[in-house]
Structure formats: C-alpha cells, structure tokens
Design a protein around this motif. Structure first.
Motif, PDB file in Angstrom:
ATOM      1  N   SER A   1       0.845  -1.191   0.000  1.00 29.96           N
ATOM      2  CA  SER A   1       0.000   0.000   0.000  1.00 29.96           C
ATOM      3  C   SER A   1       0.881   1.242   0.000  1.00 29.96           C
ATOM      4  CB  SER A   1      -0.956   0.003   1.199  1.00 29.96           C
ATOM      5  OG  SER A   1      -0.239   0.008   2.412  1.00 29.96           O
TER       6      SER A   1
ATOM      7  N   SER B   1      -5.146   9.342   0.532  1.00 29.62           N
ATOM      8  CA  SER B   1      -5.560   8.060  -0.021  1.00 29.62           C
ATOM      9  C   SER B   1      -4.363   7.128  -0.021  1.00 29.62           C
ATOM     10  CB  SER B   1      -6.056   8.205  -1.461  1.00 29.62           C
ATOM     11  OG  SER B   1      -7.243   8.953  -1.504  1.00 29.62           O
TER      12      SER B   1
ATOM     13  N   GLY C   1      -8.277  -3.161   2.970  1.00 28.70           N
ATOM     14  CA  GLY C   1      -9.225  -2.878   1.897  1.00 28.70           C
ATOM     15  C   GLY C   1     -10.326  -3.909   1.785  1.00 28.70           C
TER      16      GLY C   1
ATOM     17  N   ASP D   1     -12.891  -1.622  -3.172  1.00 31.00           N
ATOM     18  CA  ASP D   1     -11.750  -0.720  -3.320  1.00 31.00           C
ATOM     19  C   ASP D   1     -10.887  -1.055  -4.535  1.00 31.00           C
ATOM     20  OD1 ASP D   1     -12.365   0.691  -0.920  1.00 31.00           O
ATOM     21  OD2 ASP D   1     -11.389  -0.897   0.248  1.00 31.00           O
TER      22      ASP D   1
ATOM     23  N   ALA E   1      -9.543  -1.064  -8.008  1.00 37.05           N
ATOM     24  CA  ALA E   1      -9.653  -0.175  -9.161  1.00 37.05           C
ATOM     25  C   ALA E   1      -9.270  -0.891 -10.451  1.00 37.05           C
ATOM     26  CB  ALA E   1      -8.745   1.047  -8.969  1.00 37.05           C
TER      27      ALA E   1
ATOM     28  N   ASP F   1     -19.394  -4.453  -7.650  1.00 35.53           N
ATOM     29  CA  ASP F   1     -18.590  -3.271  -7.953  1.00 35.53           C
ATOM     30  C   ASP F   1     -17.343  -3.741  -8.687  1.00 35.53           C
ATOM     31  OD1 ASP F   1     -20.309  -1.434  -6.735  1.00 35.53           O
ATOM     32  OD2 ASP F   1     -19.401  -1.789  -4.775  1.00 35.53           O
TER      33      ASP F   1
ATOM     34  N   ALA G   1      -5.724  -1.331  -5.791  1.00 34.89           N
ATOM     35  CA  ALA G   1      -6.878  -0.819  -5.055  1.00 34.89           C
ATOM     36  C   ALA G   1      -6.567   0.571  -4.529  1.00 34.89           C
ATOM     37  CB  ALA G   1      -7.225  -1.760  -3.893  1.00 34.89           C
ATOM     38  N   VAL G   2      -7.615   1.350  -4.318  1.00 33.47           N
ATOM     39  CA  VAL G   2      -7.479   2.684  -3.741  1.00 33.47           C
ATOM     40  C   VAL G   2      -8.287   2.699  -2.454  1.00 33.47           C
ATOM     41  CG1 VAL G   2      -7.838   5.148  -4.059  1.00 33.47           C
ATOM     42  CG2 VAL G   2      -7.264   3.719  -6.040  1.00 33.47           C
ATOM     43  N   LEU G   3      -7.602   2.965  -1.350  1.00 28.32           N
ATOM     44  CA  LEU G   3      -8.250   3.023  -0.033  1.00 28.32           C
ATOM     45  C   LEU G   3      -8.294   4.448   0.463  1.00 28.32           C
ATOM     46  CD1 LEU G   3      -7.393   0.037  -0.370  1.00 28.32           C
ATOM     47  CD2 LEU G   3      -6.873   0.004   2.029  1.00 28.32           C
TER      48      LEU G   3
END
Length: 134
Positions: free
Chosen positions: A23, A29, A71, A75, A77, A107, A132-134
């Motif tokens: 991460s 973010s 996540g 989340d 992407a 999603d 992923a974007v958290l």
C-alpha cells in the motif's frame, strides 16, 4: 511524503521474492498494489483441477491480501487476469462471473484478461493481480 507498507497475511503462502500487497499512503488516499495470486493454498500448493476452482481460490487469495492491507473488494480499481487458456476462460465466463459476484460483489474494477503460455507454478491455470485505492 509517500510511504510504502508491505502486507503478507499469514493465511496465504509465504511470499518469496514479492509481497502479497503493497500500500502507498499519499494525499489522504492509499494505493494498494496486489501481487499476482494463483490457486495456492496456505502451504504453497496449487489446489483445484479446473479453471473455475482455481479462479475461486486465486480471487480469494487476492481479496485476502487486500483485506490485510485494510481494503475491501469495492476498493479494487484494476484487476488483470492471466489465463493459460483464454478459450477455456471464455467458456467458463458465466461461472467465473458468479464466483466473482459471490466473493467480490457487483462493484467491478477495470479488468483485462491476458493469455499467457504458462504461470510461475506450472499447474496454475489462472493468476490475478490488482490495484486498489483506499
């Protein structure tokens, strides 16, 4: 300032030469880069004889790495699927979609399926990686 954190959950096979998830904290973010996951069990053995069986385990492993980074499926992407037999993947697309919805919901991230000659573990039929974007 940007900081990286590596996440290697104990329930996944011990990583060798990679992290299961990384991460990045920046501007409020975090980006999480998820390493390719195949159908390895916790002991590092490929499980499942069919593409759908292996896909379910690989997706579960990807989601496990994501959870270790804090996540959730929503989340994600970006996910890339690497398949050793794209025709087999297409043939099982409806079943793979049901597995995805059961484990990750509706999603959907941006996705691509890439045909490959083989994967790191010769018995593996499919591998998934993601961001992923958290």
């Amino acid at each position: 300032m940007t900081s990286l954190k590596r996440h290697n959950p104990a329930e996944l096979a011990p990583p060798t030469g990679f992290s299961h998830a990384v991460s990045v904290a920046a501007s409020g973010s975090r980006l999480v880069f998820l390493a390719g996951q195949t159908a390895l069990d916790g002991a590092g053995k490929v499980v499942g004889a069919t593409l759908p069986e292996q896909f379910e385990t690989a997706l579960g492993n990807l989601l496990g790495a994501l959870a270790a980074a804090g996540g959730a499926p929503g989340d994600l992407a970006r996910v890339t699927v690497y398949a050793t037999d794209v025709a087999d993947y297409r043939e099982h697309a409806a079943e793979l979609g049901r597995i995805w919805r059961r484990l990750a919901g509706r999603d959907y991230p941006a996705m691509a399926v890439v045909g490959v000659v083989r994967l790191w573990d010769e018995q593996a039929l499919v591998e998934l990686d993601g961001i992923a974007v958290l």
